[in-house]
Design an enzyme around this catalytic site. Structure first.
Site, PDB file in Angstrom:
ATOM      1  N   PHE A 164      -4.213   3.964  -5.553  1.00 50.47           N
ATOM      2  CA  PHE A 164      -2.803   3.598  -5.905  1.00 50.47           C
ATOM      3  C   PHE A 164      -2.516   2.581  -6.418  1.00 50.47           C
ATOM      4  CE2 PHE A 164       1.748   2.854  -5.022  1.00 50.47           C
ATOM      5  CZ  PHE A 164       2.479   4.039  -5.319  1.00 50.47           C
ATOM      6  N   ASP A 222      -7.024  -4.745  -7.727  1.00 49.93           N
ATOM      7  CA  ASP A 222      -5.705  -4.684  -7.092  1.00 49.93           C
ATOM      8  C   ASP A 222      -5.577  -5.011  -5.681  1.00 49.93           C
ATOM      9  OD1 ASP A 222      -3.287  -3.612  -5.954  1.00 49.93           O
ATOM     10  OD2 ASP A 222      -3.152  -2.000  -7.174  1.00 49.93           O
ATOM     11  N   LYS A 242       3.665  -7.317  -2.715  1.00 51.16           N
ATOM     12  CA  LYS A 242       3.827  -7.072  -1.373  1.00 51.16           C
ATOM     13  C   LYS A 242       3.924  -8.232  -0.563  1.00 51.16           C
ATOM     14  CE  LYS A 242       2.334  -2.276  -0.558  1.00 51.16           C
ATOM     15  NZ  LYS A 242       3.433  -1.953  -0.191  1.00 51.16           N
TER      16      LYS A 242
HETATM   17  C1  LIG Z   1      -2.776  -1.326  -3.853  1.00 47.93           C
HETATM   18  C2  LIG Z   1      -1.252  -1.111  -4.450  1.00 47.93           C
HETATM   19  N1  LIG Z   1      -1.021  -1.366  -5.744  1.00 47.93           N
HETATM   20  C3  LIG Z   1       0.279  -1.302  -6.335  1.00 47.93           C
HETATM   21  C4  LIG Z   1       1.321  -0.830  -5.621  1.00 47.93           C
HETATM   22  C5  LIG Z   1       2.361  -0.729  -5.998  1.00 47.93           C
HETATM   23  O1  LIG Z   1       3.442  -1.698  -5.794  1.00 47.93           O
HETATM   24  P1  LIG Z   1       4.852  -1.918  -6.019  1.00 47.93           P
HETATM   25  O2  LIG Z   1       5.321  -0.612  -5.230  1.00 47.93           O
HETATM   26  O3  LIG Z   1       5.527  -3.133  -5.632  1.00 47.93           O
HETATM   27  O4  LIG Z   1       4.835  -1.508  -7.548  1.00 47.93           O
HETATM   28  C6  LIG Z   1       0.978  -0.646  -4.009  1.00 47.93           C
HETATM   29  C7  LIG Z   1       2.258  -0.306  -3.614  1.00 47.93           C
HETATM   30  O5  LIG Z   1       1.960   0.655  -2.327  1.00 47.93           O
HETATM   31  C8  LIG Z   1      -0.104  -0.781  -3.994  1.00 47.93           C
HETATM   32  O6  LIG Z   1      -0.639  -0.463  -2.352  1.00 47.93           O
END
Ligand SMILES: Cc1ncc(COP(=O)(O)O)c(C=O)c1O
Length: 397
Positions: free
Chosen positions: A141, A226, A255
């Site tokens: 994700f 990520d 986050k």
């Molecule tokens: C690993 C990871 N990358 C990216 C995101 C996307 O972040 P945002 O919702 O702040 O755009 C998330 C959100 O849950 C995530 O868990």
């Protein structure tokens, strides 16, 4: 009608119905406790999904944000501002990336967009104009923008949004041989989560990130990590890739970074940073002064050696409690996995009902994937709260 029900009725009329929302309205929070509109208290072991790492309304973070609000909120990134620089110093020096530099944005998806743009231009600058492709992993994700949902290798997030941007290919997570086979003439970078959070809290097998680093070095690819869900001390290191002793070319954060205020970041090596010179990337709100001032204090509280040692101890206790629940309910609880203060409990037959019963019993956790209940408590959760949380969970099974 209760106060919760009244407010939810208004929400159902006027908010885009894009979220599967739990039927409570949260109005106040303090550390790991939140209250709904009818005054019911909940033990919050989700922390805004790994976002309020220091708990709700941490007094030192509140004070820093208020002080900045009384001083200066926003000036545009055409000017320098001190809170951003102080935060960049913290994120870069803790990263181990040579000559590290930070770019600020507002969310995880935007931080990953910056990674994608960085990788493409870095390859172009090296003369490889056709190395535009990123390899990403099944069940990953990376966000909801068009590029990041294409990087996200889960068809349910992509359906109906075609045509998707080109240049993404998906490979099984944890399978180095499959990655090697997938690398082709157009591959320019690999983007990976150290733990797949949304994908069900799946930790990369030991040696996987190290193997990816070696493959990237061999093939001239950028390694992008990520850290949106795993960064900021959550796994007992400032960044989860540090458990494997590797140095990526760049990584993303969001986050926990602002403890709930919206801010994201991309951190990259000095060498990689040359790919995004003046005019190639930007954001109006990126690195907002109030969020950056709060993030500096949050970083100092979350990522000191002492703080991370405490996080590791709390994690050991949380996993011990969860494994004891599993031992008592071996057919219901299929697996307990994760690292640090990020834990998934996989339930036979799916976790949605259990998560709903947890809420009714006064515990907030959420679903990661279909079958897994996710715990991502604030680092300030006390041992008593962890004991209480796992006991409420067991009652909800
Ligand atoms: C690993 C990871 N990358 C990216 C995101 C996307 O972040 P945002 O919702 O702040 O755009 C998330 C959100 O849950 C995530 O868990």
């Amino acid at each position: 009608m209760t106060r919760n029900e009244e407010i939810i009725e208004r929400a159902k009329k006027r908010l885009l119905q894009n979220y599967k929302q739990q039927p409570i309205v949260l109005v106040r929070g303090e550390a790991c406790t939140v209250w709904d509109a009818d005054g019911k208290a909940y033990l919050d072991l989700l922390g805004g999904i790994a976002t309020c790492a220091l708990g709700h309304c941490h007094p030192q973070i509140v004070a820093a944000a208020k002080k900045q609000m009384d001083t200066l909120w926003h000036v545009s990134n055409v000017f320098y501002s001190e809170p951003q620089i102080a935060l960049a110093e913290r994120l870069t020096t803790s990263s181990g990336l040579p000559g590290a530099r930070a770019f600020f944005c507002n969310s995880g998806a935007e931080a990953n967009e910056a990674l994608i743009k960085l990788a493409r231009r870095a390859q172009v600058d090296r003369g490889f104009t056709d190395r535009y492709e990123l390899l990403t992993f099944e069940s990953s994700f990376h966000g909801r923008t068009l590029a990041t949902l294409t990087a996200t290798a889960q068809p349910k997030y992509q359906a109906g949004f075609e045509p998707l941007p080109q240049g993404f290919r998906h490979v099984p997570y944890g399978d180095l041989d499959a990655v090697r086979r997938a690398i082709g003439p157009h591959t320019g970078a690999i983007l990976v989560e150290p733990i797949q959070g949304e994908g069900g809290v799946r930790v990369a097998p030991p040696g996987f990130l190290k193997g990816l680093r070696a493959l990237c070095d061999e093939k001239g690819l950028l390694l992008l990590i990520d850290e949106v869900q795993t960064g900021f001390g959550r796994t007992g290191k400032t960044y989860a890739f540090q458990h494997e002793g590797i140095i990526p070319d760049a990584f993303s954060l969001a986050k926990s970074l602002g403890n709930g205020l919206p801010i994201g970041a991309m951190v990259c090596t000095d060498a990689a940073s040359k790919a995004l010179p003046s005019g190639t990337h930007g954001s109006t709100f990126g690195g907002n002064l109030v969020a950056a001032a709060a993030a500096c204090v949050a970083f100092d509280l979350a990522c000191s050696e002492e703080a991370m040692a405490i996080t590791v101890r709390k994690s050991a206790r949380m996993f011990e409690l969860a494994r004891a629940v599993q031992a008592r309910h071996p057919t219901r609880v299929k697996d307990v996995r994760g690292k640090g203060l990020l834990m998934g409990i996989e339930i036979d037959g799916g976790a949605a009902d259990v998560v709903a019963r947890c809420r009714d019993n006064g515990l907030l956790v959420n679903l990661a994937g279909e079958k897994t209940a996710r715990f991502a408590p604030a680092f300030v959760a006390t041992e008593e709260q962890l004991v209480q949380g796992l006991s409420l969970f067991e009652r909800s099974l």
